[in-house]
Design an enzyme around this catalytic site. Structure first.
Site, short mmCIF file in Angstrom:
data_model
loop_
_atom_site.label_atom_id
_atom_site.label_comp_id
_atom_site.label_asym_id
_atom_site.label_seq_id
_atom_site.Cartn_x
_atom_site.Cartn_y
_atom_site.Cartn_z
N ALA A 110 -60.38 -28.26 -91.38
CA ALA A 110 -59.33 -27.23 -91.74
C ALA A 110 -58.88 -26.70 -90.25
O ALA A 110 -57.69 -26.25 -90.27
CB ALA A 110 -59.92 -26.01 -92.14
N LYS A 111 -59.54 -27.18 -89.13
CA LYS A 111 -59.21 -27.21 -87.85
C LYS A 111 -58.81 -25.58 -87.59
O LYS A 111 -57.68 -25.27 -86.85
CB LYS A 111 -57.99 -27.93 -87.24
CG LYS A 111 -58.59 -29.28 -87.21
CD LYS A 111 -57.50 -30.35 -86.93
CE LYS A 111 -57.90 -31.88 -86.87
NZ LYS A 111 -57.93 -32.34 -88.18
N ARG A 112 -59.64 -24.54 -87.98
CA ARG A 112 -59.24 -23.27 -87.89
C ARG A 112 -59.47 -22.56 -86.45
O ARG A 112 -60.63 -23.26 -85.98
CB ARG A 112 -60.05 -22.39 -88.86
CG ARG A 112 -59.77 -22.85 -90.29
CD ARG A 112 -58.24 -22.57 -90.68
NE ARG A 112 -58.11 -22.87 -92.17
CZ ARG A 112 -57.13 -23.47 -92.68
NH1 ARG A 112 -56.02 -23.78 -91.99
NH2 ARG A 112 -56.78 -23.35 -93.99
#
Length: 298
Positions: A110-112
């Site tokens: 998700a690379k949040r």
């Protein structure tokens, strides 16, 4: 490769084994390989599926059925599910639950990255056992400052989960940020890796804070120290041009902690389940050979 469940109990309580220990066990038993679940439109078309929710569900269900009982890690890319709105998220929720039930560790890609309560909300989405998207680990971006990740780091620790933090990515644009010089003179990627090493200090057999380091980057020994006592997720194997044989040159002494990630190199063999399994087994064996781990039992 036999169907086994090496990852141990689902970490529904803080007393479960930490992610790093479960990942080490899964890698040793199933082979050090992560397969991405990336249902982009062209791949659905290649499978003879429509680029709609029905095609997404068929693609995802087939991939999970083929691989969840044999690969160490499955990595769904959240964006390809989010593009279908709530119906796509429902497919993702089901895939996460079924993959974990079959024994694969699920890394939500998700690379949040955010600050304060927003980072806390992201942490609750992926790292809270009560969430329908609860995963074994999640990818995070630290470029609002490593300290901005604290809510996720704390949530992961409490739930026995892990995080993978972007450090040196394989896209060319990443260098302008990741190789820039920090205020203390270190390359920014090195600063982030040093933070990760501090988080993992004393963990055995492996820390639960991992780094994302591209397998296509070549020798990094003069740029960063990859000995962070944590896993190193290495995208770029397969369609992006890197091979398992490249891993020792890129990761050096830390190669034993590398989790190579391949997506299209495996997924292009679908929708035939046997072909998907054969491709994943081949990559896992090639990685074992490259890092000195031999070949998995069949």
């Amino acid at each position: 490769m036999s169907a086994r469940n090496p990852a141990g109990p689902t970490p529904s309580t803080p007393s479960a084994a930490p992610f790093g220990a479960r990942l080490r066990r899964a890698m040793d038993d199933r082979g050090p390989l992560c397969v991405g679940i990336d249902p982009h439109g062209s791949l659905l078309t290649d499978w003879g599926l429509d680029d709609d929710v029905a095609g997404l569900e068929r693609f995802t269900r087939t991939t999970v059925e083929a691989l969840a009982d044999r690969v160490a890690v499955l990595k769904p890319q959240s964006a390809f599910f989010e593009r279908f709105g709530s119906r796509g998220i429902a497919v993702l929720e089901k895939a996460v639950a079924e993959a974990r039930e079959a024994g694969a560790l699920v890394l939500m890609d998700a690379k949040r990255g955010d600050i304060g309560s927003t980072m806390g909300a992201y942490a609750a989405t992926y790292l809270d056992p009560a969430s329908p998207l609860f995963s074994d680990a999640v990818t995070l971006s630290p470029y609002l400052g490593f300290g901005s990740l604290r809510p996720a780091l704390d949530a992961a620790s409490a739930a026995g989960c892990g995080v993978f933090v972007l450090a040196l990515t394989s896209n060319p644009e990443g260098a302008e940020v990741q190789r820039a010089t920090a205020a203390d003179g270190r390359p920014l990627a090195r600063l982030m890796l040093d933070h990760m090493a501090a988080e993992n200090a004393g963990a055995r057999p492996l820390g639960s804070v991992g780094a994302v380091v591209g397998a296509t980057l070549g020798d990094l020994g003069d740029v960063v120290d990859l000995a962070i006592n944590g896993p190193l997720l290495a995208p770029g194997i397969g369609a992006q041009g890197a091979t398992p044989a490249d891993l020792p040159a890129v990761f050096g002494a830390a190669v034993g902690n590398v989790v190579p990630s391949v997506s299209r190199g495996v997924l292009r063999h679908g929708p035939d389940i046997r072909a998907l399994r054969k491709a994943a087994d081949r990559f896992a064996d090639e990685v074992r050979t490259a890092v000195g781990g031999g070949t998995a039992d069949r």
